[in-house]
Design a protein around this motif. Structure first.
Motif, PDB file in Angstrom:
ATOM      1  N   TRP A  44      46.026  24.597  19.245  1.00 53.43           N
ATOM      2  CA  TRP A  44      45.730  23.732  18.071  1.00 53.43           C
ATOM      3  C   TRP A  44      44.145  23.874  17.922  1.00 53.43           C
ATOM      4  CZ3 TRP A  44      48.923  20.755  14.993  1.00 53.43           C
ATOM      5  CH2 TRP A  44      50.292  20.553  15.374  1.00 53.43           C
ATOM      6  N   LEU A  47      41.762  18.320  24.463  1.00 54.63           N
ATOM      7  CA  LEU A  47      42.718  17.613  24.825  1.00 54.63           C
ATOM      8  C   LEU A  47      42.208  16.801  26.034  1.00 54.63           C
ATOM      9  CD1 LEU A  47      45.308  20.642  25.299  1.00 54.63           C
ATOM     10  CD2 LEU A  47      45.028  18.995  23.333  1.00 54.63           C
ATOM     11  N   CYS A 102      54.489  21.578  16.222  1.00 53.82           N
ATOM     12  CA  CYS A 102      54.377  23.000  15.833  1.00 53.82           C
ATOM     13  C   CYS A 102      55.280  24.004  15.336  1.00 53.82           C
ATOM     14  CB  CYS A 102      53.509  23.512  16.797  1.00 53.82           C
ATOM     15  SG  CYS A 102      53.071  25.272  16.804  1.00 53.82           S
ATOM     16  N   CYS A 147      48.174  24.372  13.897  1.00 54.40           N
ATOM     17  CA  CYS A 147      48.654  25.234  14.850  1.00 54.40           C
ATOM     18  C   CYS A 147      48.766  26.471  14.727  1.00 54.40           C
ATOM     19  CB  CYS A 147      50.297  24.474  15.164  1.00 54.40           C
ATOM     20  SG  CYS A 147      50.803  25.214  16.562  1.00 54.40           S
ATOM     21  N   LEU A 151      51.812  18.625  19.548  1.00 52.48           N
ATOM     22  CA  LEU A 151      50.602  17.600  20.013  1.00 52.48           C
ATOM     23  C   LEU A 151      50.946  16.423  20.022  1.00 52.48           C
ATOM     24  CD1 LEU A 151      47.512  18.345  20.516  1.00 52.48           C
ATOM     25  CD2 LEU A 151      47.072  17.733  18.178  1.00 52.48           C
ATOM     26  N   GLN A 154      49.030  18.559  24.928  1.00 59.16           N
ATOM     27  CA  GLN A 154      49.929  19.680  24.192  1.00 59.16           C
ATOM     28  C   GLN A 154      51.031  19.977  24.979  1.00 59.16           C
ATOM     29  OE1 GLN A 154      47.897  23.215  22.522  1.00 59.16           O
ATOM     30  NE2 GLN A 154      49.552  24.394  23.147  1.00 59.16           N
TER      31      GLN A 154
END
Length: 1119
Positions: free
Chosen positions: A164, A174, A151, A202, A186, A180
């Motif tokens: 994200w 997720l 990111c 991002c 990520l 994350q």
């Protein structure tokens, strides 16, 4: 009902008034009452407001420092200070740069008795910077590989919140596989085909400015091994190939993506949130578990460990901050500044903002680290002391004034004040004074605070009474009396009902009746006479006292005429039960005992259950554990016990209000020791190094040991080998290491608990393996088959199982190419072949294979060379159009960076592009591989051309590169030729003509609508010859002849060439409506061509005719 104000209230208010007046006359050094936080981040869209408020007698004045120097606010028109305050307001909205006011500010409040200072307030502007420009990021990754999408958000103030999302602003889900990190990256433990998408974005949200910044989308393509073919070359040329160390197939052992290495350290400050990150990769997705002394992250294929050492530091924090002192002359006072922190804070003392070591010497003042002792203080020595405690992580600052007053003690709390509280609540009796409050009610064990307040934690009716506060100093003594009343709480004894109920009186109660939320007359009872249907509804009774309130309601249903009375009664509330008492143990047995007790008072709420708890005085003294629950109707139970425990029991009662206090413990009851009932759990065998076997287990607890002398009998033998069990008895530990074992062979393992009274039952057998060693041999008979320019297949002869000397993890293939470098592929399991994707076309590779086990890699096989086939080349490195002329362009280009074979030439295609971006016909040319420039002639002048150039090998043409260019413009012709359509005079002329046509059309339509057609007869009447005079109506004779007509030309005669002859108003004839000069008539004499043409007039004819011309003629003239 109105109540008269009592004399007590009058006295109390009067006393408060006197207290306020007295307090306002007492000199007092400044005290900071409000200040901004130490770290102040401001929004540049709003004014900066730095708070600083203080009190004192007289009211203090204020000044500021910025970055350690005096801040003169009068010299800055943008800065103002609020009246009677030290609060600064900085106007940055009207154009001043906000950065100019960043810095460290400190406020000072001063009067004649001392100086107080605020904290250092660091002022910083909030920032939400943009993301730096990045190129498009396209990632190609093999299915099953791990992946990290970075990111790297811009550094904001305060830091941004990372998330994200996709193009539709939907948050990406997720899971244990996709996580994350704290820094926003990520992580994929392993990628699936479903992870393919082009919009991994991002986002950084900056909370202070409420803005969101977006990173360039990241494209991820996940491919299966079987899908690798020639299309891989295109991906490889245009994208990043994400393979990590190797491209996996099937399962693989877990590894750490974050943190790296076997150990790491992390520091956290006390009071902050500790965040430990551990992100693992593997296939299948590893299960993550945490332990305080280490962690394991297993999947079906193995486990990995990482130890994070956490160090807790602490910025300084208060244990006891210094308090204000009011002293009489010759008294002694102590200021204490007790702080803690890690590392230990350094304490510095100041007086009126000046370091104590720089202040004038005062023999009555003595400093001992965190304490300042002031002995025999004198009038005029009032001051404000500051204590600053600091370490590398921060500081704390406190002001405490010492006010020396030559006055006798004075109690500031109004006298004879009455305090009322509800039973079981805490009571606070105030005694603010000059001088130290020393005594209250005789000998009662109450808590007296430093400010003179007396506190009773749980007030009971027996605490009702008179309390005396005594304030003393060396100038005198002063007493003050207050009264405490402890009341029973107000409660509804019974719900409203249709009968008369006697109410228990309660002083100062007030009832309110409501029907369907509407107020009714107030009284203890509500009487409804001659009930009608309209009286039906919900009636509520609200009872209020000066201390608390309660309410209840009832529904009234009308069934017949009646006289109804509804009463509202107050009562004592239900409370927690009293603790049980008289615990007794009977019916003792080896592993049981009967416990009985006497329940305590239920306090108007039935006991629901009893909880029996025990304490093991031998193994866990001081820890009470719930043993069983008993129904509230049964004050006895049979308890099942364990051997070798020193039991004490207690009972807790539970009703609808809550839990009682625990009962007093029972007498101690000891059970006899016995042999263990169970064996250790989680028995495992794993080798930590070649030649050993580590047998581990989870030990029994003290309660499970059943007796003294707990030990473990460890037994092992090699599996499937005829031999006796080896045995070793060890103390109360959790592992045993067997040495001298063969490399990686299975063992049968047993661990049995024993103590001084016997052994546990026969344990279950567990299977473990001795330690692994590196593999001995390399794979043999390595053969390579090249399928195409990017994919090959490798075959080998697997190694024998004994030579692996451990758990076979798979085979590691290393391929080395001069340009690309080394790449690794892991083929898990007992394989003998594998595919090699993503190869560089027309390249020479060296390849060797190693076998893997959990210990590491074995020796490499003999290096095997192979060459990939030719493929299509990459695009030419560049294409430029230079030296444009009127009809030609010179093209220059460079060879591809990746030939992927032997170049056989280039293909050039080009086509013109007109002003509307339409493409013309394509022309094509070919060139030899050594040609990199060409002059393209016979082109159109000032024309845009688009060119496409591609290189080719024997496999075909590769991707092309495009370029656009103009030929030169002929400036000579361009200067002579002017586009008339773009000239202003031409556009104006066209507009005027269009407007004239519109006006003429309007006039034509109006004329035709008014008169219709224009017949000849009407035209003749309208244009009679003036020589033909009408007959007079009175005598029938002709009119007189006018000699004014003598000079007219004869009809049909020619007009003189000079055009000076004027026509009379009626000089219209039929000839004027004919074609040319000759009118045409038909056989009956009528005019044929009345509208066939225009009148023929001289171009110099005047405008003297008063008759408007025919619209039709006007139109014909224009045409």
């Amino acid at each position: 009902m109105m109540r008269k104000p009592s004399i007590t209230l009058f006295i109390m208010y009067y006393s408060l008034f006197i207290f306020a007046v007295c307090l306002s006359l007492v000199p007092q050094p400044p005290t900071i009452t409000l200040q901004s936080p130490k770290d102040y981040i401001f929004d540049p869209r709003e004014p900066i407001v730095i708070h600083c408020e203080a009190k004192g007698k007289p009211h203090p004045s204020f000044s500021w420092t910025r970055n350690g120097t005096h801040f003169d606010i009068e010299k800055d028109s943008k800065v103002t200070m609020k009246p009677n305050s030290g609060t600064l307001v900085i106007d940055i909205i009207s154009g001043e740069k906000a950065e100019a006011y960043e810095g460290t500010y400190q406020c000072t409040a001063h009067n004649n008795h001392g100086t107080a200072v605020s904290n250092n307030i660091v002022i910083r502007q909030s920032r939400s910077p943009l993301w730096s420009k990045e190129k498009d990021n396209k990632i190609v990754v093999q299915m099953g590989n791990s992946l990290v999408l970075q990111c790297r958000p811009p550094a904001g103030l305060p830091p941004p919140i990372i998330m994200w999302m996709d193009n539709n602003l939907q948050r990406l889900s997720l899971s244990p596989r996709v996580s994350q990190a704290v820094n926003g990256d990520l992580y994929f433990s392993n990628v699936l085909l479903s992870d393919t998408r082009t919009d991994y974005i991002c986002y950084a949200r900056f909370p202070r400015t409420q803005t969101i910044q977006q990173k360039q989308p990241i494209s991820v393509t996940v491919l299966e091994m079987e899908q690798m073919n020639e299309t891989w070359a295109a991906f490889y040329n245009m994208s990043e190939y994400y393979s990590g160390e190797y491209s996996p197939i099937g399962e693989r052992k877990p590894g750490f993506m974050m943190p790296l290495g076997p150990t790491s350290t992390q520091m956290v400050l006390k009071g902050e949130t500790l965040v430990l990150e551990c992100i693992a990769e593997g296939l299948p997705t590893p299960n993550i578990m945490w332990q305080k002394d280490g962690g394991s992250f297993p999947n079906h294929y193995g486990s990995a460990y990482h130890i994070i050492k956490v160090t807790v530091k602490a910025a300084p924090f208060w244990i006891s901050a210094p308090r204000n002192l009011i002293l009489a002359p010759n008294e002694t006072g102590i200021l204490t500044c007790r702080v803690s922190g890690e590392p230990k804070p350094k304490i510095s003392w100041f007086i009126n903002g000046v370091p104590l070591q720089n202040a004038p010497e005062d023999r009555s003042r003595k400093v001992e680290d965190d304490t300042v002792i002031l002995s025999n203080v004198q009038t005029g020595t009032s001051a404000v002391y500051q204590c600053n405690a600091s370490n590398e992580f921060g500081y704390v600052l406190a002001n405490a004034f010492v006010n020396v007053l030559a006055e006798p003690p004075r109690v500031l709390t109004p006298p004879n004040r009455i305090y009322q509280v509800i039973t079981n609540n805490h009571a606070l009796l105030d005694c603010a004074s000059f001088g130290s409050p020393s005594e209250y009610k005789d000998g009662d064990p109450y808590v007296i605070h430093e400010n003179g307040t007396l506190e009773i934690h749980v007030a009971q009716p027996l605490n009702t009474g008179k309390y005396t506060c005594i304030a003393t100093n060396n100038l005198g003594i002063k007493e003050n009396h207050v009264f405490l009343e402890v009341k029973e709480p107000t409660r509804i004894l019974k719900q409203p009902e249709y009968k008369v109920v006697k109410a228990r009186p309660f002083s100062h109660t007030h009832h309110d009746w409501l029907k369907d939320s509407a107020a009714l007359p107030n009284d203890d009872s509500l009487v409804i006479k001659d009930v009608v249907d309209e009286d039906e509804g919900t009636y509520a009774c609200h009872m209020n006292t000066t201390l608390d309130h309660d309410s209840a309601s009832a529904m009234l249903t009308v069934v017949a005429n009646s006289r109804t009375l509804v009463y509202c009664v107050s009562a004592v509330m239900a409370e927690r039960p009293d603790p049980p008492a008289d615990l007794e143990l009977t019916g003792q047995a080896e592993r049981s005992v009967e416990l009985t007790w006497t329940p305590g008072d239920e306090h108007n709420s039935l006991t629901q259950k009893f909880i029996v708890q025990y304490e093991d005085l031998l193994h866990r003294p001081g820890v009470w554990v719930n043993l069983t629950e008993v129904p509230g109707t049964s004050p006895t139970t049979q308890l099942n016990l364990s051997p070798y425990v020193y039991y004490s029991f207690r009972v807790v009662a539970v009703n609808g209000v809550g839990y009682s206090d625990p009962s007093q413990p029972s007498r101690q009851y000891r059970t006899n020791p016995a042999a263990p009932d169970e064996n250790p759990s989680d028995v495992k065998g794993e080798g930590s190094e070649p030649g050993n076997l580590v047998i581990s287990w989870t030990p029994l607890t003290g309660l499970q040991s059943n007796g003294p002398g707990l030990e473990y009998r460890v037994q092992w033998k090699q599996k499937d080998v005829e031999e006796e069990w080896s045995t070793k008895t060890v103390a109360n530990v959790s592992q045993f290491v067997v040495s001298g074992t063969p490399t990686y062979v299975p063992y049968e393992i047993k661990v049995q608990a024993i103590n001084n009274y016997g052994t546990a039952p026969e344990p279950d057998v567990a299977i473990g393996y001795s330690g692994e060693d590196l593999p001995l041999t390399a794979p043999d008979s390595v053969q390579i088959m090249v399928h195409n320019s990017t994919v090959a297949e490798v075959h080998w002869e697997p190694v024998s199982f004994p030579s692996v000397r451990g758990k076979l993890q798979g085979y590691k293939v290393k391929q080395n190419q001069l340009v690309i470098g080394k790449q690794f592929l892991l083929f898990s399991g007992n394989r003998s072949e594998g595919r090699l994707p993503g190869l560089q076309p027309y390249s020479l590779y060296q390849l060797h294979i190693k076998v893997l086990n959990s210990k590491g890699e074995g020796p490499a096989s003999a290096s095997k060379p192979f060459e990939t086939k030719e493929g299509v080349p990459g695009p030419p490195s560049y294409l430029n159009a230079v030296q444009p002329s009127l009809d030609s362009l010179t093209l220059e280009w460079g060879p591809p960076q990746s030939n992927n074979g032997r170049l056989v030439g280039y293909t050039l295609k080009y086509q013109p592009v007109n002003s509307t971006s339409e493409l013309g016909p394509i022309k094509e040319m070919t060139f030899l591989p050594n040609e990199t420039t060409f002059v393209l002639s016979n082109l159109n002048t000032s024309m845009l051309y688009k060119f496409y150039l591609s290189a080719k090998t024997i496999k075909g043409s590769g991707p092309d590169i495009s370029q656009e260019a103009f030929t030169a413009m002929d400036t000579t012709v361009a200067n002579r030729q002017v586009d008339i359509a773009t000239q202003g005079w031409f556009i104006g002329l066209m507009c005027a003509i269009a407007l004239l046509i519109l006006v003429l059309l309007i006039v034509c339509f109006i004329k035709r609508n008014k008169g219709g057609k224009y017949p000849v007869k009407e035209k003749e009447d309208a244009h009679q010859d003036p020589e033909i005079q009408p007959m007079k109506e009175d005598d029938g004779t002709f009119g007189e002849y006018s000699d004014t007509e003598d000079h007219k030309p004869l009809k049909g005669s020619r007009t003189p060439s000079n055009g000076t002859v004027r026509r009379d108003e009626s000089d219209d004839s039929l000839v004027d409506y004919g074609e040319g000069g000759d009118g045409q008539f038909n056989e009956d004499g009528s005019f044929i061509g009345q509208y066939s043409g225009k009148k023929e007039r001289d171009t110099h004819e005047g405008n003297e005719s008063s008759e408007a011309p025919s619209p039709v003629n006007a139109m014909n003239s224009f045409v």
